[in-house]
Design an enzyme around this catalytic site. Sequence first.
Site, PDB file in Angstrom:
ATOM      1  N   PRO A 170       0.809  -1.222   0.000  1.00  0.00           N
ATOM      2  CA  PRO A 170       0.000   0.000   0.000  1.00  0.00           C
ATOM      3  C   PRO A 170       0.844   1.273   0.000  1.00  0.00           C
ATOM      4  CG  PRO A 170      -0.889  -1.579   1.556  1.00  0.00           C
ATOM      5  CD  PRO A 170       0.440  -2.127   1.114  1.00  0.00           C
ATOM      6  N   ASP A 171       1.878   1.309   0.830  1.00  0.00           N
ATOM      7  CA  ASP A 171       2.731   2.500   0.903  1.00  0.00           C
ATOM      8  C   ASP A 171       3.472   2.747  -0.407  1.00  0.00           C
ATOM      9  OD1 ASP A 171       2.318   3.549   3.497  1.00  0.00           O
ATOM     10  OD2 ASP A 171       3.534   1.955   4.359  1.00  0.00           O
ATOM     11  N   PHE A 172       4.169   1.720  -0.882  1.00  0.00           N
ATOM     12  CA  PHE A 172       5.004   1.916  -2.063  1.00  0.00           C
ATOM     13  C   PHE A 172       4.153   2.044  -3.322  1.00  0.00           C
ATOM     14  CE2 PHE A 172       8.033  -0.803   0.617  1.00  0.00           C
ATOM     15  CZ  PHE A 172       8.388   0.306   1.366  1.00  0.00           C
TER      16      PHE A 172
END
Length: 389
Positions: A170-172
């Site tokens: 999700p972050d990357f």
Amino acid sequence: MPVRLPLEGITVIDISHLAAGPWCTMVLADLGANVIKIERPGVGDMSRNAGGTYAGDHSAVFLSFNRNKRSVALDLKDPRGRETLYQLLSGADVFVENLRAGKADQLGLGYADLAKINPGLVYASISAFGTDGPYADLPGNDPIIQALSGAMSITGEQDGPPARQGVSVPDFGAGMMAAFSITAALFGRATTGSGCKLDLNLLDVEIFALGPRAQEHLITGEDQPRLGSAHPQFAPYQAFRCRDGRYLYIAAINEKFWHLLCEALGTPELAEDERYATNVDRCRNRESLVAYLQDILDTRDRDDWLGVLGERGMPCAPVNTLTEAVHDPQVVHNELVQRFTHRGLGELSTVALPLRLDGARLPIRLAPPELGEHTEELLAELGTGAEDA
């Protein structure tokens, strides 16, 4: 080295912290943008003290997100700090924030505020769930998003509990999507002359990243089981243990490779077994197929099987450890791991942007900065003294 990087001349003001925002701005910086990282004096980006792995007193998390940037320490709760930021923004192209919903507006840093200062500004807001809605005010991070999105429910062994994906997708994913969206907005601005506001959130990105798994559910209405390393739509398509305890991955994505696999394993008759005649049949009879193949693969060591399968052009690979991966011959040949010099730590290695421009890796021009390392330099460029910030 490229003569000119694609985003040279673009200035990015980045007040984001931890992962998605800094990942986005590092990609922009690698592409040549002038990224000015705004951090709290004495505290800095919370990733400076995140995780349990450090080089000296520098966290691996911070080092992995923040190369090619300059750091300016500003107290944005202080009117003087905000005024300095406004000066920086007046000549900037992009602004990136990932504050909790409503916080940017409270600080006088919402899109409506900044568009008055700079109508051409591309404003990117990255949140966990979105800027409004039932979850907008809730705290959210990578595992929370993986759980909500359904990604965790299809990750892990069939008889085991749900598992977190090994990296922060999700972050990357949100960081990369934000970088892509910003460059698209800059391209559009070249035609219209106007800036815009971009809203991205980790939950949307993770569900988008489900790709075919989401589409399959929308067609069938069914939930998918956890299958460990196996693929829900193809078989055999998973990791197998070999005699020496190491694993290899076999990917028989079509009938051609299924027949090649049977020949390589010395069981051509298996290809004619009606239980495994087509991919649909193999998926339906996955359990017996995998057990049969596992018995065969247990008879030889991993590297032996890699040689046998590789000779026949069968898609297969060792399941590498991280140590094996970064020293893999193809990875070494690709020069993906790059060296740079850090002022306090000396020579360090890092993973470069997975891109070549005119045949060259993009340079690491600046090491991840010390907190406020470039404050005086940037204030001098503005004609502002440190006492005014």
